[in-house]
Design a protein around this motif. Structure first.
Motif, PDB file in Angstrom:
ATOM      1  N   ARG A   1       8.498  -2.308  -6.271  1.00 12.38           N
ATOM      2  CA  ARG A   1       7.951  -3.658  -6.099  1.00 12.38           C
ATOM      3  C   ARG A   1       6.525  -3.769  -6.648  1.00 12.38           C
ATOM      4  O   ARG A   1       5.771  -2.805  -6.667  1.00 12.38           O
ATOM      5  CB  ARG A   1       8.008  -4.083  -4.633  1.00 12.38           C
TER       6      ARG A   1
ATOM      7  N   GLU B   1      -3.015  -3.165  -8.312  1.00 10.47           N
ATOM      8  CA  GLU B   1      -2.112  -2.643  -7.279  1.00 10.47           C
ATOM      9  C   GLU B   1      -1.073  -1.704  -7.899  1.00 10.47           C
ATOM     10  O   GLU B   1      -0.802  -0.619  -7.383  1.00 10.47           O
ATOM     11  CB  GLU B   1      -1.412  -3.822  -6.603  1.00 10.47           C
TER      12      GLU B   1
ATOM     13  N   PHE C   1      -8.231   4.783  -1.192  1.00 10.01           N
ATOM     14  CA  PHE C   1      -7.234   5.264  -2.157  1.00 10.01           C
ATOM     15  C   PHE C   1      -5.938   4.449  -2.096  1.00 10.01           C
ATOM     16  O   PHE C   1      -4.950   4.808  -2.730  1.00 10.01           O
ATOM     17  CB  PHE C   1      -6.911   6.737  -1.897  1.00 10.01           C
ATOM     18  N   GLY C   2      -5.943   3.397  -1.319  1.00 12.73           N
ATOM     19  CA  GLY C   2      -4.747   2.577  -1.230  1.00 12.73           C
ATOM     20  C   GLY C   2      -3.688   3.164  -0.317  1.00 12.73           C
ATOM     21  O   GLY C   2      -2.532   2.746  -0.329  1.00 12.73           O
ATOM     22  N   ARG C   3      -4.084   4.156   0.488  1.00  9.17           N
ATOM     23  CA  ARG C   3      -3.135   4.771   1.411  1.00  9.17           C
ATOM     24  C   ARG C   3      -3.321   4.137   2.791  1.00  9.17           C
ATOM     25  O   ARG C   3      -4.447   3.915   3.225  1.00  9.17           O
ATOM     26  CB  ARG C   3      -3.411   6.282   1.462  1.00  9.17           C
TER      27      ARG C   3
ATOM     28  N   GLY D   1      -3.163   1.475  -9.467  1.00  9.96           N
ATOM     29  CA  GLY D   1      -3.973   2.258  -8.546  1.00  9.96           C
ATOM     30  C   GLY D   1      -3.240   2.670  -7.288  1.00  9.96           C
ATOM     31  O   GLY D   1      -3.596   3.653  -6.651  1.00  9.96           O
ATOM     32  N   ILE D   2      -2.214   1.916  -6.889  1.00 11.74           N
ATOM     33  CA  ILE D   2      -1.587   2.201  -5.602  1.00 11.74           C
ATOM     34  C   ILE D   2      -0.133   2.653  -5.752  1.00 11.74           C
ATOM     35  O   ILE D   2       0.201   3.807  -5.522  1.00 11.74           O
ATOM     36  CB  ILE D   2      -1.679   0.968  -4.668  1.00 11.74           C
ATOM     37  N   ARG D   3       0.732   1.719  -6.162  1.00  8.85           N
ATOM     38  CA  ARG D   3       2.171   2.005  -6.108  1.00  8.85           C
ATOM     39  C   ARG D   3       2.534   3.247  -6.924  1.00  8.85           C
ATOM     40  O   ARG D   3       3.302   4.087  -6.479  1.00  8.85           O
ATOM     41  CB  ARG D   3       2.996   0.811  -6.629  1.00  8.85           C
TER      42      ARG D   3
ATOM     43  N   LEU E   1       0.841  -1.205   0.000  1.00  6.52           N
ATOM     44  CA  LEU E   1       0.000   0.000   0.000  1.00  6.52           C
ATOM     45  C   LEU E   1       0.874   1.253   0.000  1.00  6.52           C
ATOM     46  O   LEU E   1       2.058   1.207   0.321  1.00  6.52           O
ATOM     47  CB  LEU E   1      -0.907   0.006   1.243  1.00  6.52           C
TER      48      LEU E   1
END
Lengths: 577, 296
Positions: free
Chosen positions: B230, B256, A354-356, B259-261, A254
């Motif tokens: 990663r 992932e 938001f993946g935080r 949307g995230i890294r 994350l």
């Protein structure tokens, strides 16, 4: 001063920036000793006949000798004395875990506080550096052998420093754009100012070591390329560990989860702490969780604090006594308000839409029987969990061996963890390839990497010049006029003998020849003689008594009538096997 | 002589530049699919670029730069004979190449150029090469002639249909495979992660056609040391810089990655770009010309 008087002096405490001030800046935490404090502290040393402290030092710094010089106020000589064994004293004085090395064995520590050897080492190294002293090129005869050193961290720099003095052509290959390895990307400014590292590298450059930056060995050139294409005679691999370990728990990818390597590299090397003046960004956490109990964890926690965190938590599986960090770092971290969540370990990282990240779930631990490392084994307690609110997690649980070099060098033996296998001197399974530091041992300390670098340097020298192995090695820089015909030192003979010949086509008049200890600051002559006329091709023999046990290097200098030096020869007597 | 000298810079399409830089050591060693990390000046970030081409004899490397953030904007302001502060490489594992049979190469945006070296290599190995070049519209397509030289077939696809097919690479692929029934043995894509993830979805649903994607990630050191790049691959954590950058697209956790890294620093990136106050490049050229004329 009598021993009794020495025993009455209390240890000089290191003056530091107050915690509430330093928690908001990146300046170095300890101010360093004043000269008075250093001399007073030095007077606590009993100058033991059989100094235990030296045994605790991986590079065997002559500790009582340099402290005695401080007692006498001879600070430059003290610095010189340390440098006989330690290429990076200003670094080691700051980052060595003295409490488990030299100071642990100090006799004064048996009853009270040990002598502050680390603080004194730092003091004399700083004294020399701040005086503006710049080392000059090593005036040694080049021996025509080329050595490649891979990595400019503490072990590589030590190897380079040792080999350049032996007349090798030394080239250091560094992956990053500046040198120092872990000293620049890992250790923060407030613990080790980067100007100290720059100075040490500048010193090596002045002595003739070449640095090649932006070169990832294993990619741009392999170890075999170095030996064949680039025709190096030997290669030393000191690349560090360099492959971060993650916890493999949910939520680890994350936003807001860093390895300590990434967090510290961004902050220290790329200067993200100066963003946006520097371009590299860093997540600025308000509630920061650092996982791990080593120096790197302390460095990460204290960096996050300085970048404006309200709460910084250390989460560590074991208890305080088992923390591998230096005592001083734990103490400093605590003073600055870092909060310790001991006997606990993250099991899951939670995030928002938001993946935080926003929370970390931790499990409580208790201590069981000692494991293989001798430390009590941490055991998770079933069903006992707690959560911490967080917006930044830094995982600092160690490094595995980076495979970039080993996977591109087929005949280099590695163990099951990927660390390079060497003998005790750093020889690998591949001829003329040596290795040391974290890539061999796994994560360890700066000073142990330096010790490995030193042993490898002597192994390289032994392997490349085996014929001189038994007695003598010498290094010279005659300025085309005088040439060494013969040097003789043997363990049996009480005298050193050097025969020089005038190889120029002109006679030399009023030539003054002296032999001294290399490390004798006052240059007390062992031999002093003047030759009124030295005709071409004429040979002269110079001889002097050999020195006491721990002085193995002799300096023969030849000056003209005006005292102008025109030849200088250093003779090194091999250590007894 | 300074290292890393910029020998040639050309704006192929607006805000997308071709750079030719002197780095002989890299030109000697690089393989198709590998990348370099660049710092423009000593305050810069380290940004990865896949090499499009190189010349061992001249000691030069070629790559394409699309202006998106601060570093790429700084690069757009560089002039020939300027030097980069640092270029490290070649990094990453070379692309997986073999004689596969019929290969489709899909390139979009900066990936148009980046896939070029792989195309050449695959042609050498005897593959039948179909190149699909994607862009928003006709004016953003480049490197056409270069690809024609190494492709048996070149297909254009634009979002607005201004050149070639209308749509995206995955639409063309679907059309080729489903409607035309063509047999494709291997697919490689380079471009933005969103495009590659969609290609991956399509080829997975059409019978798991081997598909390899060169991922774009944020990087720092490029040697496996920091773990910043990663991604989750086949359920395990992999590092794009040392395990990739090319991966089997079907095993990548695209959600992932996209949307995230890769959005970790959106705020900081826009802040630092705002902090940089460049003038308009065209205006600067006009002004320079006016000054020149005035001085005459």
């Amino acid at each position: 001063m009598k021993t009794k008087e020495r025993m009455q002096i209390l240890r000089s405490e290191m003056p530091c920036q107050p915690p509430e001030v330093r928690g908001k800046n990146f300046r170095e935490v300890p101010y360093g000793y004043t000269e008075e404090m250093a001399i007073q502290e030095a007077q606590r040393c009993l100058n033991c006949k059989k100094p235990k402290c030296v045994e605790g030092c991986p590079v065997r710094v002559p500790i009582p000798e340099f402290i005695t010089l401080i007692q006498e106020g001879k600070l430059f000589e003290a610095a010189k004395k340390i440098k006989e064994k330690n290429v990076l004293p200003a670094v080691c004085g700051r980052v060595c875990p003295q409490e488990v090395q030299c100071e642990e064995l100090c006799i004064r520590g048996k009853k009270g506080e040990p002598v502050a050897i680390g603080h004194l080492e730092r003091f004399v190294a700083d004294y020399e550096r701040l005086s503006g002293y710049i080392s000059s090129p090593v005036t040694v005869k080049k021996n025509s052998k080329k050595i490649a050193i891979v990595g400019s961290g503490p072990s590589g720099l030590t190897t380079a420093g040792d080999l350049i003095k032996l007349g090798y052509e030394v080239t250091v290959f560094e992956a990053f754009h500046i040198g120092g390895g872990v000293l620049v990307y890992g250790i923060p400014e407030f613990r080790l100012p980067k100007s100290v590292v720059e100075y040490e590298i500048q010193n090596l450059e002045n002595q003739g070591v070449k640095f090649v930056y932006d070169n990832v060995v294993g990619r741009i050139r392999t170890i075999d390329d170095l030996l064949s294409h680039d025709s190096f005679d030997a290669v030393y691999i000191g690349v560090g560990a360099g492959l971060p370990v993650f916890m493999n728990i949910p939520g680890e990818n994350l936003k807001g989860v860093y390895s300590s390597n990434e967090y510290l590299t961004r902050s220290n090397l790329m200067k993200a702490y100066l963003f946006p003046d520097y371009d590299t960004p860093l997540v600025l956490g308000k509630n920061v969780v650092v996982v791990g109990g080593g120096n790197v964890a302390m460095d990460s926690a204290r960096t996050a604090l300085r970048l404006g965190a309200d709460n910084v938590y250390i989460v560590y599986r074991r208890s305080r006594e088992q923390m591998p960090a230096r005592a001083e770092e734990i103490h400093h971290a605590e003073e600055e308000g870092i909060q310790f969540n001991l006997l606990s370990n993250p099991v899951e990282i939670l995030g928002d839409e938001f993946g935080r990240i926003n929370k970390v779930k931790c499990q409580r631990y208790k201590l069981g029987e000692p494991d293989k490392s001798g430390r009590a084994r941490p055991i998770p307690i079933e069903g006992e969990y707690f959560e911490l609110e967080t917006d930044l997690i830094i995982i600092s649980i160690g490094n595995n061996a980076n495979p970039l070099i080993t996977m591109t060098t087929s005949d280099l033996e590695v163990n099951k963890w990927g660390n390079i296998v060497t003998d005790e001197m750093g020889r690998t399974s591949k001829p003329f390839v040596y290795a040391g530091g974290d890539i061999v041992t796994g994560a360890a300390t700066v000073i142990s990497a330096m010790g490995a670098g030193r042993r490898a340097a002597s192994a390289i020298h032994e392997d490349l010049f085996p014929e001189k192995d038994e007695e003598v090695d010498f290094i010279t820089v005659p300025k085309e006029k005088l040439k060494i015909k013969e040097i003789a030192i043997s363990p049996e003979s009480p005298r050193l003998k050097i025969i020089l010949s005038n190889v120029s086509d002109k006679p030399l008049d009023q030539v003054k020849v002296t032999i001294t200890h290399v490390h004798d600051f006052f240059e007390n002559a062992l031999l002093e003689t003047t030759i009124s006329r030295w005709t071409p091709e004429e040979e002269h023999e110079f001889s002097c008594p050999r020195m006491q046990e721990n002085e193995k290097e002799y300096l023969l200098s030849v000056k003209d009538i005006n005292g102008k030096l025109f030849s200088k020869i250093i003779v090194v007597e091999e250590e007894n096997k | 002589m300074s290292k890393f000298k910029l020998l040639k810079k050309e704006e192929c399409v607006p805000n997308l530049h071709k750079f030719v830089v002197s780095v002989p050591d890299i030109a000697r060693k690089v393989e198709p699919g590998q990348f370099v990390l660049i710092m423009v000046d000593e305050k810069s970030e380290r940004i990865p670029f896949t090499l499009a081409d190189w010349d061992e004899k001249d000691g030069t490397i070629t790559f394409f730069v699309q202006e998106v953030g601060l570093s790429t904007t700084k690069m757009a302001f560089m002039e020939e004979k300027d030097s980069f502060y640092s270029i490290v490489g070649p990094l990453g594992e070379p692309a997986y190449v073999d004689n596969f049979g019929t290969v489709v190469l899909g390139g979009g945006c900066f990936g148009l150029g980046a896939i070029y070296s792989v195309a050449k290599k695959l042609k050498d190995l005897g593959n039948n090469i179909i190149t699909i070049l994607e862009a928003k519209n006709e004016s953003r397509l480049y490197y056409e002639d270069e690809f024609r030289a190494f492709s048996d077939e070149v297909i254009f696809v634009t979002s607005d249909g201004s050149k070639g097919e209308k749509g995206h690479i995955y639409d063309v692929l679907e059309e080729m495979i489903v409607s035309q029934g063509r047999k494709i043995d291997h697919i490689k894509v380079i471009g933005c992660n969103v495009m590659m993830s969609k290609v991956s979805d399509v080829t997975k649903s059409l019978g798991n056609i081997p598909t390899y994607a060169t991922v774009s990630t944020i990087m720092v050191d490029g040697t496996g040391m920091c773990g910043c790049c990663r991604l989750t691959y086949d359920g395990k954590t992999k590092f794009a810089c040392v395990d990739g950058p090319e991966f089997d697209a079907h095993k990548i956790n695209w959600d992932e990655l996209i949307g995230i890294r890769n959005t970790s620093y959106i705020r900081e990136e826009s802040l630092s770009l705002q902090n940089f106050s460049p003038q308009c490049r065209s205006l600067a050229k006009i002004l320079a010309k006016m000054n020149e004329e005035e001085s005459i």
